[in-house]
Design an enzyme around this catalytic site. Structure first.
Site, PDB file in Angstrom:
ATOM      1  N   TYR A  82      -1.670   0.047  10.083  1.00  0.00           N
ATOM      2  CA  TYR A  82      -1.882  -0.641   8.797  1.00  0.00           C
ATOM      3  C   TYR A  82      -0.665  -0.480   7.897  1.00  0.00           C
ATOM      4  CZ  TYR A  82      -3.821  -1.193   4.056  1.00  0.00           C
ATOM      5  OH  TYR A  82      -4.042  -1.551   2.746  1.00  0.00           O
TER       6      TYR A  82
ATOM      7  N   SER B 256       0.810  -1.211   0.000  1.00  0.00           N
ATOM      8  CA  SER B 256       0.000   0.000   0.000  1.00  0.00           C
ATOM      9  C   SER B 256       0.844   1.262   0.000  1.00  0.00           C
ATOM     10  CB  SER B 256      -0.911   0.002   1.229  1.00  0.00           C
ATOM     11  OG  SER B 256      -1.560   1.239   1.403  1.00  0.00           O
TER      12      SER B 256
END
Length: 321
Positions: free
Chosen positions: A151, A127
């Site tokens: 995350y 990501s």
């Protein structure tokens, strides 16, 4: 070729599964096409019915939580030649319970790599969240990760796990760092990326939506189709064509909120569109790169969507219902 997909019931997982079934093959270690013979599809939710082309395949569905030791043991007992690891707990939930998120985001990935057939290709959906801090306007593959969320930290840790296992020759690991992926179907979720998706999804579905961002703010995005093409291309390229750690950015299309809304109007949106900036949301998005690029990806034919009309067309062609 035996292929495993985690997160197979998600909107990216479904698209990837259908594309692999339609394609029927992936590159082997020597670069020649190998027919896909078996699919192992796993997700917390139920994996939806597969298209007709799957009837000739050996398909196994394993439904359950990756944090469940029993489910993970089942998966680790499944030999694979290619793993597409898409499953992840997103920022909103990871921030609320970092320890649980580790058990979902990191520990299972490490276990699945540990049980891999020697030389298996492992494709990890990383990501843009691995980057943080004071970012330059243009972020390329060379920028060092500095995640600012749990995350993002988990994605960065998994990239290192992937690179180390590849260095030891246990697997051939590759990571594709995704920008904001649009447009997830369904109702709006309390995460910033889905607030961005709602800017066009809601009006396209006939519902009014006030964008929580100013009209002139740019966002780096990619369609689900561009992501799936990138993941498959990344699997198939020779190892020598990749950067040393095997991780690269998926080049993004940078588009402003006003440009998104104009494209939605061209596509026939009937829901009213406006802007009502929310300071906290604006702050998060301003922390994202203005441009997300990769010289490695471009050299491999992995590129951004042509324009935002193409992103909307991709959504309309594949939305549910």
């Amino acid at each position: 070729m035996r292929v495993m997909i985690t997160g197979a019931a998600g909107f990216l997982g479904r698209r990837l599964t259908h594309e692999l079934i339609a394609r029927g093959h992936l590159a082997g270690a020597d670069g020649t096409p190998r027919a896909i013979s078996r699919l192992v599809l796993t997700d917390l939710g139920e994996v939806p019915p597969l298209p007709g082309g799957a009837t000739a395949l050996d398909v196994r569905r394993i439904q359950g939580d990756l944090a469940d030791p029993g489910i993970l043991q089942e998966l680790c007992a499944e030999p694979y030649d290619a793993l597409f690891h898409l499953a992840s707990q997103l920022t909103f939930h990871a921030e609320a319970d970092p320890d649980l998120a580790w058990k979902i985001n990191v520990a299972p990935f490490q276990a699945l790599i540990g049980g891999a057939v020697s030389g298996a290709r492992v494709i990890f959906a990383s990501s843009i969240a691995v980057f943080g801090g004071a970012l330059p306007d243009v972020v390329d593959d060379s920028l060092a990760p500095l995640p600012q969320t749990t995350y993002g930290m988990h994605k960065a840790v998994n990239e290192l796990i992937l690179a180390d296992a590849s260095r030891h020759g246990r697997i051939d690991g590759r990571a594709l760092r995704l920008p904001i992926v649009l447009i997830r179907p369904g109702m709006t979720q309390p995460v910033v990326s889905d607030q961005v998706a709602a800017i066009v999804r809601e009006p396209l579905e006939g519902r009014a939506f006030a964008a929580p961002l100013p009209g002139d703010l740019g966002v780096p995005v990619a369609s689900a189709g561009a992501v799936v093409r990138g993941l498959i291309a990344l699997h198939d390229v020779p190892r020598a064509a990749l950067p040393p750690k095997g991780a690269l950015n998926l080049p993004a299309l940078t588009v402003t909120v006003s440009e998104m809304q104009a494209a939605a109007q061209r596509a026939g949106a009937t829901g009213a569109m406006s802007c009502a900036p929310v300071p906290a949301t604006v702050e998060v998005v301003r922390g994202w790169p203005g441009r997300f690029v990769s010289r490695y990806a471009e050299g491999l034919g992995i590129g951004p969507d042509a324009d935002f009309d193409a992103v909307i067309a991709d959504y309309l062609a594949h939305r549910e219902g």
